[in-house]
Scaffold this motif. Sequence first.
Motif, mmCIF file in Angstrom:
data_model
loop_
_atom_site.group_PDB
_atom_site.id
_atom_site.type_symbol
_atom_site.label_atom_id
_atom_site.label_comp_id
_atom_site.label_asym_id
_atom_site.label_seq_id
_atom_site.Cartn_x
_atom_site.Cartn_y
_atom_site.Cartn_z
ATOM 1 N N SER A 1 -5.862 3.988 -0.721
ATOM 2 C CA SER A 1 -5.273 2.946 0.116
ATOM 3 C C SER A 1 -6.316 1.884 0.441
ATOM 4 O O SER A 1 -7.516 2.162 0.472
ATOM 5 C CB SER A 1 -4.741 3.556 1.423
ATOM 6 O OG SER A 1 -3.791 4.570 1.163
ATOM 7 N N PHE A 2 -5.843 0.666 0.646
ATOM 8 C CA PHE A 2 -6.735 -0.404 1.080
ATOM 9 C C PHE A 2 -5.948 -1.403 1.913
ATOM 10 O O PHE A 2 -4.705 -1.394 1.929
ATOM 11 C CB PHE A 2 -7.415 -1.096 -0.111
ATOM 12 C CG PHE A 2 -6.489 -1.870 -1.009
ATOM 13 C CD1 PHE A 2 -6.294 -3.244 -0.825
ATOM 14 C CD2 PHE A 2 -5.812 -1.250 -2.054
ATOM 15 C CE1 PHE A 2 -5.447 -3.961 -1.650
ATOM 16 C CE2 PHE A 2 -4.960 -1.962 -2.883
ATOM 17 C CZ PHE A 2 -4.772 -3.324 -2.687
ATOM 18 N N LEU A 3 -6.658 -2.250 2.637
ATOM 19 C CA LEU A 3 -6.050 -3.274 3.476
ATOM 20 C C LEU A 3 -6.234 -4.633 2.817
ATOM 21 O O LEU A 3 -7.300 -4.935 2.275
ATOM 22 C CB LEU A 3 -6.696 -3.304 4.862
ATOM 23 C CG LEU A 3 -6.545 -2.035 5.703
ATOM 24 C CD1 LEU A 3 -7.375 -2.162 6.981
ATOM 25 C CD2 LEU A 3 -5.074 -1.786 6.043
ATOM 26 N N LEU A 4 -5.196 -5.458 2.879
ATOM 27 C CA LEU A 4 -5.268 -6.822 2.358
ATOM 28 C C LEU A 4 -5.049 -7.809 3.493
ATOM 29 O O LEU A 4 -3.995 -7.821 4.123
ATOM 30 C CB LEU A 4 -4.211 -7.051 1.273
ATOM 31 C CG LEU A 4 -4.116 -8.503 0.782
ATOM 32 C CD1 LEU A 4 -5.381 -8.881 0.006
ATOM 33 C CD2 LEU A 4 -2.874 -8.705 -0.091
ATOM 34 N N TYR B 1 -13.658 -10.076 10.120
ATOM 35 C CA TYR B 1 -12.398 -9.392 9.843
ATOM 36 C C TYR B 1 -12.639 -8.152 8.994
ATOM 37 O O TYR B 1 -12.098 -7.066 9.274
ATOM 38 C CB TYR B 1 -11.434 -10.313 9.086
ATOM 39 C CG TYR B 1 -10.982 -11.547 9.821
ATOM 40 C CD1 TYR B 1 -11.121 -11.666 11.205
ATOM 41 C CD2 TYR B 1 -10.401 -12.602 9.126
ATOM 42 C CE1 TYR B 1 -10.706 -12.801 11.872
ATOM 43 C CE2 TYR B 1 -9.976 -13.743 9.792
ATOM 44 C CZ TYR B 1 -10.132 -13.853 11.152
ATOM 45 O OH TYR B 1 -9.707 -14.983 11.803
ATOM 46 N N ALA B 2 -13.431 -8.315 7.934
ATOM 47 C CA ALA B 2 -13.669 -7.199 7.019
ATOM 48 C C ALA B 2 -14.345 -6.034 7.741
ATOM 49 O O ALA B 2 -13.938 -4.869 7.589
ATOM 50 C CB ALA B 2 -14.529 -7.667 5.842
ATOM 51 N N SER B 3 -15.353 -6.340 8.528
ATOM 52 C CA SER B 3 -16.072 -5.289 9.252
ATOM 53 C C SER B 3 -15.167 -4.613 10.277
ATOM 54 O O SER B 3 -15.151 -3.375 10.410
ATOM 55 C CB SER B 3 -17.298 -5.896 9.941
ATOM 56 O OG SER B 3 -17.966 -4.932 10.716
ATOM 57 N N GLN C 1 -10.820 0.473 3.037
ATOM 58 C CA GLN C 1 -11.550 -0.647 2.456
ATOM 59 C C GLN C 1 -10.729 -1.945 2.587
ATOM 60 O O GLN C 1 -9.544 -1.975 2.252
ATOM 61 C CB GLN C 1 -11.867 -0.380 0.986
ATOM 62 C CG GLN C 1 -12.877 0.744 0.782
ATOM 63 C CD GLN C 1 -14.208 0.457 1.467
ATOM 64 O OE1 GLN C 1 -14.664 -0.686 1.485
ATOM 65 N NE2 GLN C 1 -14.834 1.502 2.015
ATOM 66 N N PRO C 2 -11.354 -3.023 3.085
ATOM 67 C CA PRO C 2 -10.633 -4.280 3.256
ATOM 68 C C PRO C 2 -10.773 -5.185 2.029
ATOM 69 O O PRO C 2 -11.761 -5.139 1.302
ATOM 70 C CB PRO C 2 -11.332 -4.913 4.463
ATOM 71 C CG PRO C 2 -12.748 -4.432 4.341
ATOM 72 C CD PRO C 2 -12.688 -3.055 3.703
#
Length: 290
Positions: A67-70, A89-91, A100-101
């Motif tokens: 899974s990851f975030l977009l 945002y990524a952190s 993982q972003p």
Amino acid sequence: MVSSPHEAMHRIFQEHPELFSRVSEVLGVDFAPPTSFTVMPNDLTETQPLERRVDTLLRFDTEGDGSFLLAVEAQGKKDPDKPASWAYYASYLLTKYRLQPMLLVVCQDRATAEWAARPVRFGPPQWPLLTLCPLVAGPHNMPLITSPAEVRKDLALATLAAITHATHPDVGAILKAMTHVLRDTPAALANPVIEFIAQGMGKHPAATLWRKLVAVDLSFYKSPLSEELRAEGEARRAAEDVLAVLAERGVDVPDAVRERITGCGDAEILGRWLRRAVTAPSAEAIFGDG
């Protein structure tokens, strides 16, 4: 209706999360097709009184890559402060969700898109601590789709491509191809596309063209835009009636009065002015108290 390219460029991913798979393929990056996706809360506000919101946030689940975030950001112009916000945002997303972003930036302006695509390094030049490399979709790399057959293959991708090419010289052919396909598309699918493109054209000249195409080619659709166009048509005809009555009576209509009449979009007010125009001693007198 909010007429904003910014909204259209990221909200289309809320309506069609699967679009990211096709966009990433167009951009030459291989992501496993999602088995599921979730629209996530976009509020990244800390406990301190500092509000941070990413435009759109999605979670993708895949079979092979987990899974990851977009995060999808619509960017209208160069902003030197943005890369630091994107890094935050990524952190934050990695810390909060332990996923993982990924960042996708969507632009309508080529110069802005190329600026956003440059890797940004944070830290001393001799040892950068962090490098930010967003994916960027814009007029420099999104397909130019003017064929109804290509639109029909992937309506969501064609919609985003049309939005990113809002200022292209061939935007008329792009939009005509869209209406050609939307005529045969179920209203439940077509109506959001109509609205996304209306938002995406913003204040560009193509916005007027899109409204005309919707009024002529898609007049049978009942959507917020079609209802807005209907109301505009009624107001325009009412304004013409007011001016026709004044002209028939030989009443002089100064330019300022004519502009106020034709610029009024309220059919009820125009109806009141029409009734007064029958007996008003001057064009200005039709306005009364409103």
